[in-house]
Design an enzyme around this catalytic site. Structure first.
Site, PDB file in Angstrom:
ATOM      1  N   GLY A 111      -0.566 -32.421 -40.371  1.00 33.63           N
ATOM      2  CA  GLY A 111       0.639 -33.083 -40.792  1.00 33.63           C
ATOM      3  C   GLY A 111       0.711 -34.640 -41.319  1.00 33.63           C
ATOM      4  O   GLY A 111      -0.492 -35.067 -41.840  1.00 33.63           O
ATOM      5  N   GLY A 113       0.786 -37.563 -40.130  1.00 32.12           N
ATOM      6  CA  GLY A 113       0.002 -38.502 -39.191  1.00 32.12           C
ATOM      7  C   GLY A 113      -1.543 -38.153 -39.479  1.00 32.12           C
ATOM      8  O   GLY A 113      -2.433 -39.217 -39.600  1.00 32.12           O
ATOM      9  N   THR A 134       2.227 -27.987 -40.963  1.00 30.24           N
ATOM     10  CA  THR A 134       3.428 -28.622 -40.421  1.00 30.24           C
ATOM     11  C   THR A 134       4.790 -27.548 -40.363  1.00 30.24           C
ATOM     12  O   THR A 134       4.997 -27.163 -41.465  1.00 30.24           O
ATOM     13  CB  THR A 134       3.888 -29.841 -40.611  1.00 30.24           C
ATOM     14  OG1 THR A 134       5.243 -30.072 -39.524  1.00 30.24           O
ATOM     15  CG2 THR A 134       4.420 -30.041 -41.908  1.00 30.24           C
ATOM     16  N   ASP A 136       7.414 -28.616 -39.843  1.00 27.59           N
ATOM     17  CA  ASP A 136       8.635 -29.423 -40.438  1.00 27.59           C
ATOM     18  C   ASP A 136       8.833 -29.260 -41.785  1.00 27.59           C
ATOM     19  O   ASP A 136       9.974 -29.756 -42.160  1.00 27.59           O
ATOM     20  CB  ASP A 136       8.496 -30.843 -39.838  1.00 27.59           C
ATOM     21  CG  ASP A 136       8.022 -30.810 -38.343  1.00 27.59           C
ATOM     22  OD1 ASP A 136       8.480 -30.188 -37.539  1.00 27.59           O
ATOM     23  OD2 ASP A 136       7.557 -31.919 -38.021  1.00 27.59           O
ATOM     24  N   GLU A 231      16.457 -31.297 -33.758  1.00 31.57           N
ATOM     25  CA  GLU A 231      16.333 -31.956 -32.365  1.00 31.57           C
ATOM     26  C   GLU A 231      16.185 -33.531 -32.801  1.00 31.57           C
ATOM     27  O   GLU A 231      16.524 -34.448 -32.080  1.00 31.57           O
ATOM     28  CB  GLU A 231      14.773 -31.848 -31.711  1.00 31.57           C
ATOM     29  CG  GLU A 231      13.712 -31.987 -32.997  1.00 31.57           C
ATOM     30  CD  GLU A 231      12.275 -31.766 -32.686  1.00 31.57           C
ATOM     31  OE1 GLU A 231      12.150 -31.575 -31.377  1.00 31.57           O
ATOM     32  OE2 GLU A 231      11.399 -31.892 -33.392  1.00 31.57           O
ATOM     33  N   GLN A 285       8.511 -22.045 -31.488  1.00 32.49           N
ATOM     34  CA  GLN A 285       8.551 -21.890 -32.724  1.00 32.49           C
ATOM     35  C   GLN A 285       7.359 -22.434 -33.502  1.00 32.49           C
ATOM     36  O   GLN A 285       7.144 -22.000 -34.856  1.00 32.49           O
ATOM     37  CB  GLN A 285       9.868 -23.013 -33.385  1.00 32.49           C
ATOM     38  CG  GLN A 285      11.164 -22.880 -32.955  1.00 32.49           C
ATOM     39  CD  GLN A 285      12.126 -24.044 -32.792  1.00 32.49           C
ATOM     40  OE1 GLN A 285      12.709 -24.087 -33.918  1.00 32.49           O
ATOM     41  NE2 GLN A 285      12.266 -24.441 -31.919  1.00 32.49           N
TER      42      GLN A 285
END
Length: 359
Positions: A111, A113, A134, A136, A231, A285
């Protein structure tokens, strides 16, 4: 002889193995002599020289296997130029291990980083290709990351399952969805599961307006309400603060509640009197087998990366742009986040159909 290295860094997700398989199958089908080295546990393996020579057997039967066959770990980018406890220069160590194996290229899956360190190594002169992983979906320069759609499927299923118990008991349910600082996963899973309220980090929420949306449903005869909450969701009053003050305010909440969802649940119960429950699917997830969409996407990304290697095209990320697999310069995307725009068409259409975003 073509020698490549593979490295998976950061949090695991579905389709890491499928992507590596795509890279290796693309190369092995077009190169006579190929050696593939897998660095164990992410950048840690590259730093400390922990690697193993991978064979064809390692890539057999892994298309549907979640996680990563070579392990992963988090190595913060901000600490990459900080010597370890024994004074080891991490960047120099990574370069030395790369050259020790006489690698032609290092393929790095991860991802944001991970991508920043990949760009650092590219700037240090190594031949690097980054593959965007990722759940995300927050990597700048690509429309989709592998792992994202599989996570949407899981989060959607979790919210789907909550519907039956919420309707049976007439309760308010909050399902907290992963995604770190961005709301792509929550937005898509929320819409796919028919959530009534969706709260994203990019759209700070007003607790009173969230309660108004719940009470409106009750006044219309709906005895339950489902909230999909990211979150990283943040209340408006905290979002208005300076960065340091906002961080302190969020830390204060987390000192009393496990997460923002539990604080919101307590506030909803206090303001409306409705019984409110929180469900956190968490790392579920990120687990399990990649769905068919991710298997196709990751295979395309992996095979395209193999083509770039054969063309000696490095310093790039392999991206999905407008339904096509393309290459993007690492220097143009590293260090940037792809956030949900509050004016995004998906958000606006969701609002038009009555979904509240608490703003």
């Amino acid at each position: 002889m073509l020698r490549i290295g593979l490295l998976t860094s950061g949090g695991d997700c579905q389709a890491l193995n499928a992507t590596m398989r795509g890279v290796v199958k693309g190369l092995s089908n077009n190169v006579k002599d190929l050696e593939v080295y897998g660095f164990e546990d992410g950048y840690k393996g590259l730093i400390y020289g922990n690697y193993r020579l991978l064979t064809a057997a390692d890539f057999s039967g892994i298309l549907t296997r979640g996680g990563t066959i070579i392990g992963s770990s988090r190595q913060p980018f901000k600490l990459m130029r900080v010597p370890d406890a024994n004074g080891l220069n991490k960047v120099e160590a990574m370069k030395q291990n790369y050259h020790k194996l006489r690698l032609d290229c290092l393929v790095i899956l991860g991802g944001n980083g991970t991508q920043k360190t990949a760009n650092l190594l590219s700037e240090e002169g190594l031949n690097i290709i980054h593959l965007p992983k990722t759940i995300d979906n927050d990597i700048y320069g690509t429309d989709l990351t592998f792992g994202f759609q599989s996570a949407v499927d899981i989060a959607t299923t979790a919210i789907d399952q909550i519907h039956t118990t919420a309707s049976s008991h007439g309760r308010v349910f909050i399902v907290e969805v992963m995604g770190h600082k961005v709301g792509w996963l929550t937005l898509n899973a929320g819409i796919a599961s028919g959530a009534d309220i969706i709260l994203l980090p990019e759209i700070p929420f007003d607790t009173r307006k969230v309660c108004d949306a719940i009470e409106k449903r009750h006044s219309n005869g709906k005895k339950f309400t489902i909230l999909a909450v990211a979150e990283g969701a943040i209340p408006k009053e905290i979002a208005k603060l300076e960065k340091k003050e906002a961080k302190k305010a969020m830390e204060k909440i987390k000192s009393k509640y496990p997460s923002i969802s539990y604080k919101l649940a307590a506030d909803i119960t206090e303001l409306t009197g409705y019984e409110t429950r929180v469900t956190v699917p968490g790392h579920v997830q990120r687990g399990g087998s990649p769905d068919p969409f991710d298997r196709v996407l990751s295979t395309k990304i992996g095979v395209y990366a193999s083509q770039c290697i054969l063309k000696q095209e490095y310093g790039i990320m392999v991206a999905s742009v407008n339904n096509e697999i393309k290459k993007v310069k690492l220097s143009e995307c590293a260090g940037k986040l792809k956030m949900v725009d509050p004016n995004d068409q998906t958000v606006q259409l969701a609002k038009f159909m009555g979904i509240s975003f608490g703003d």
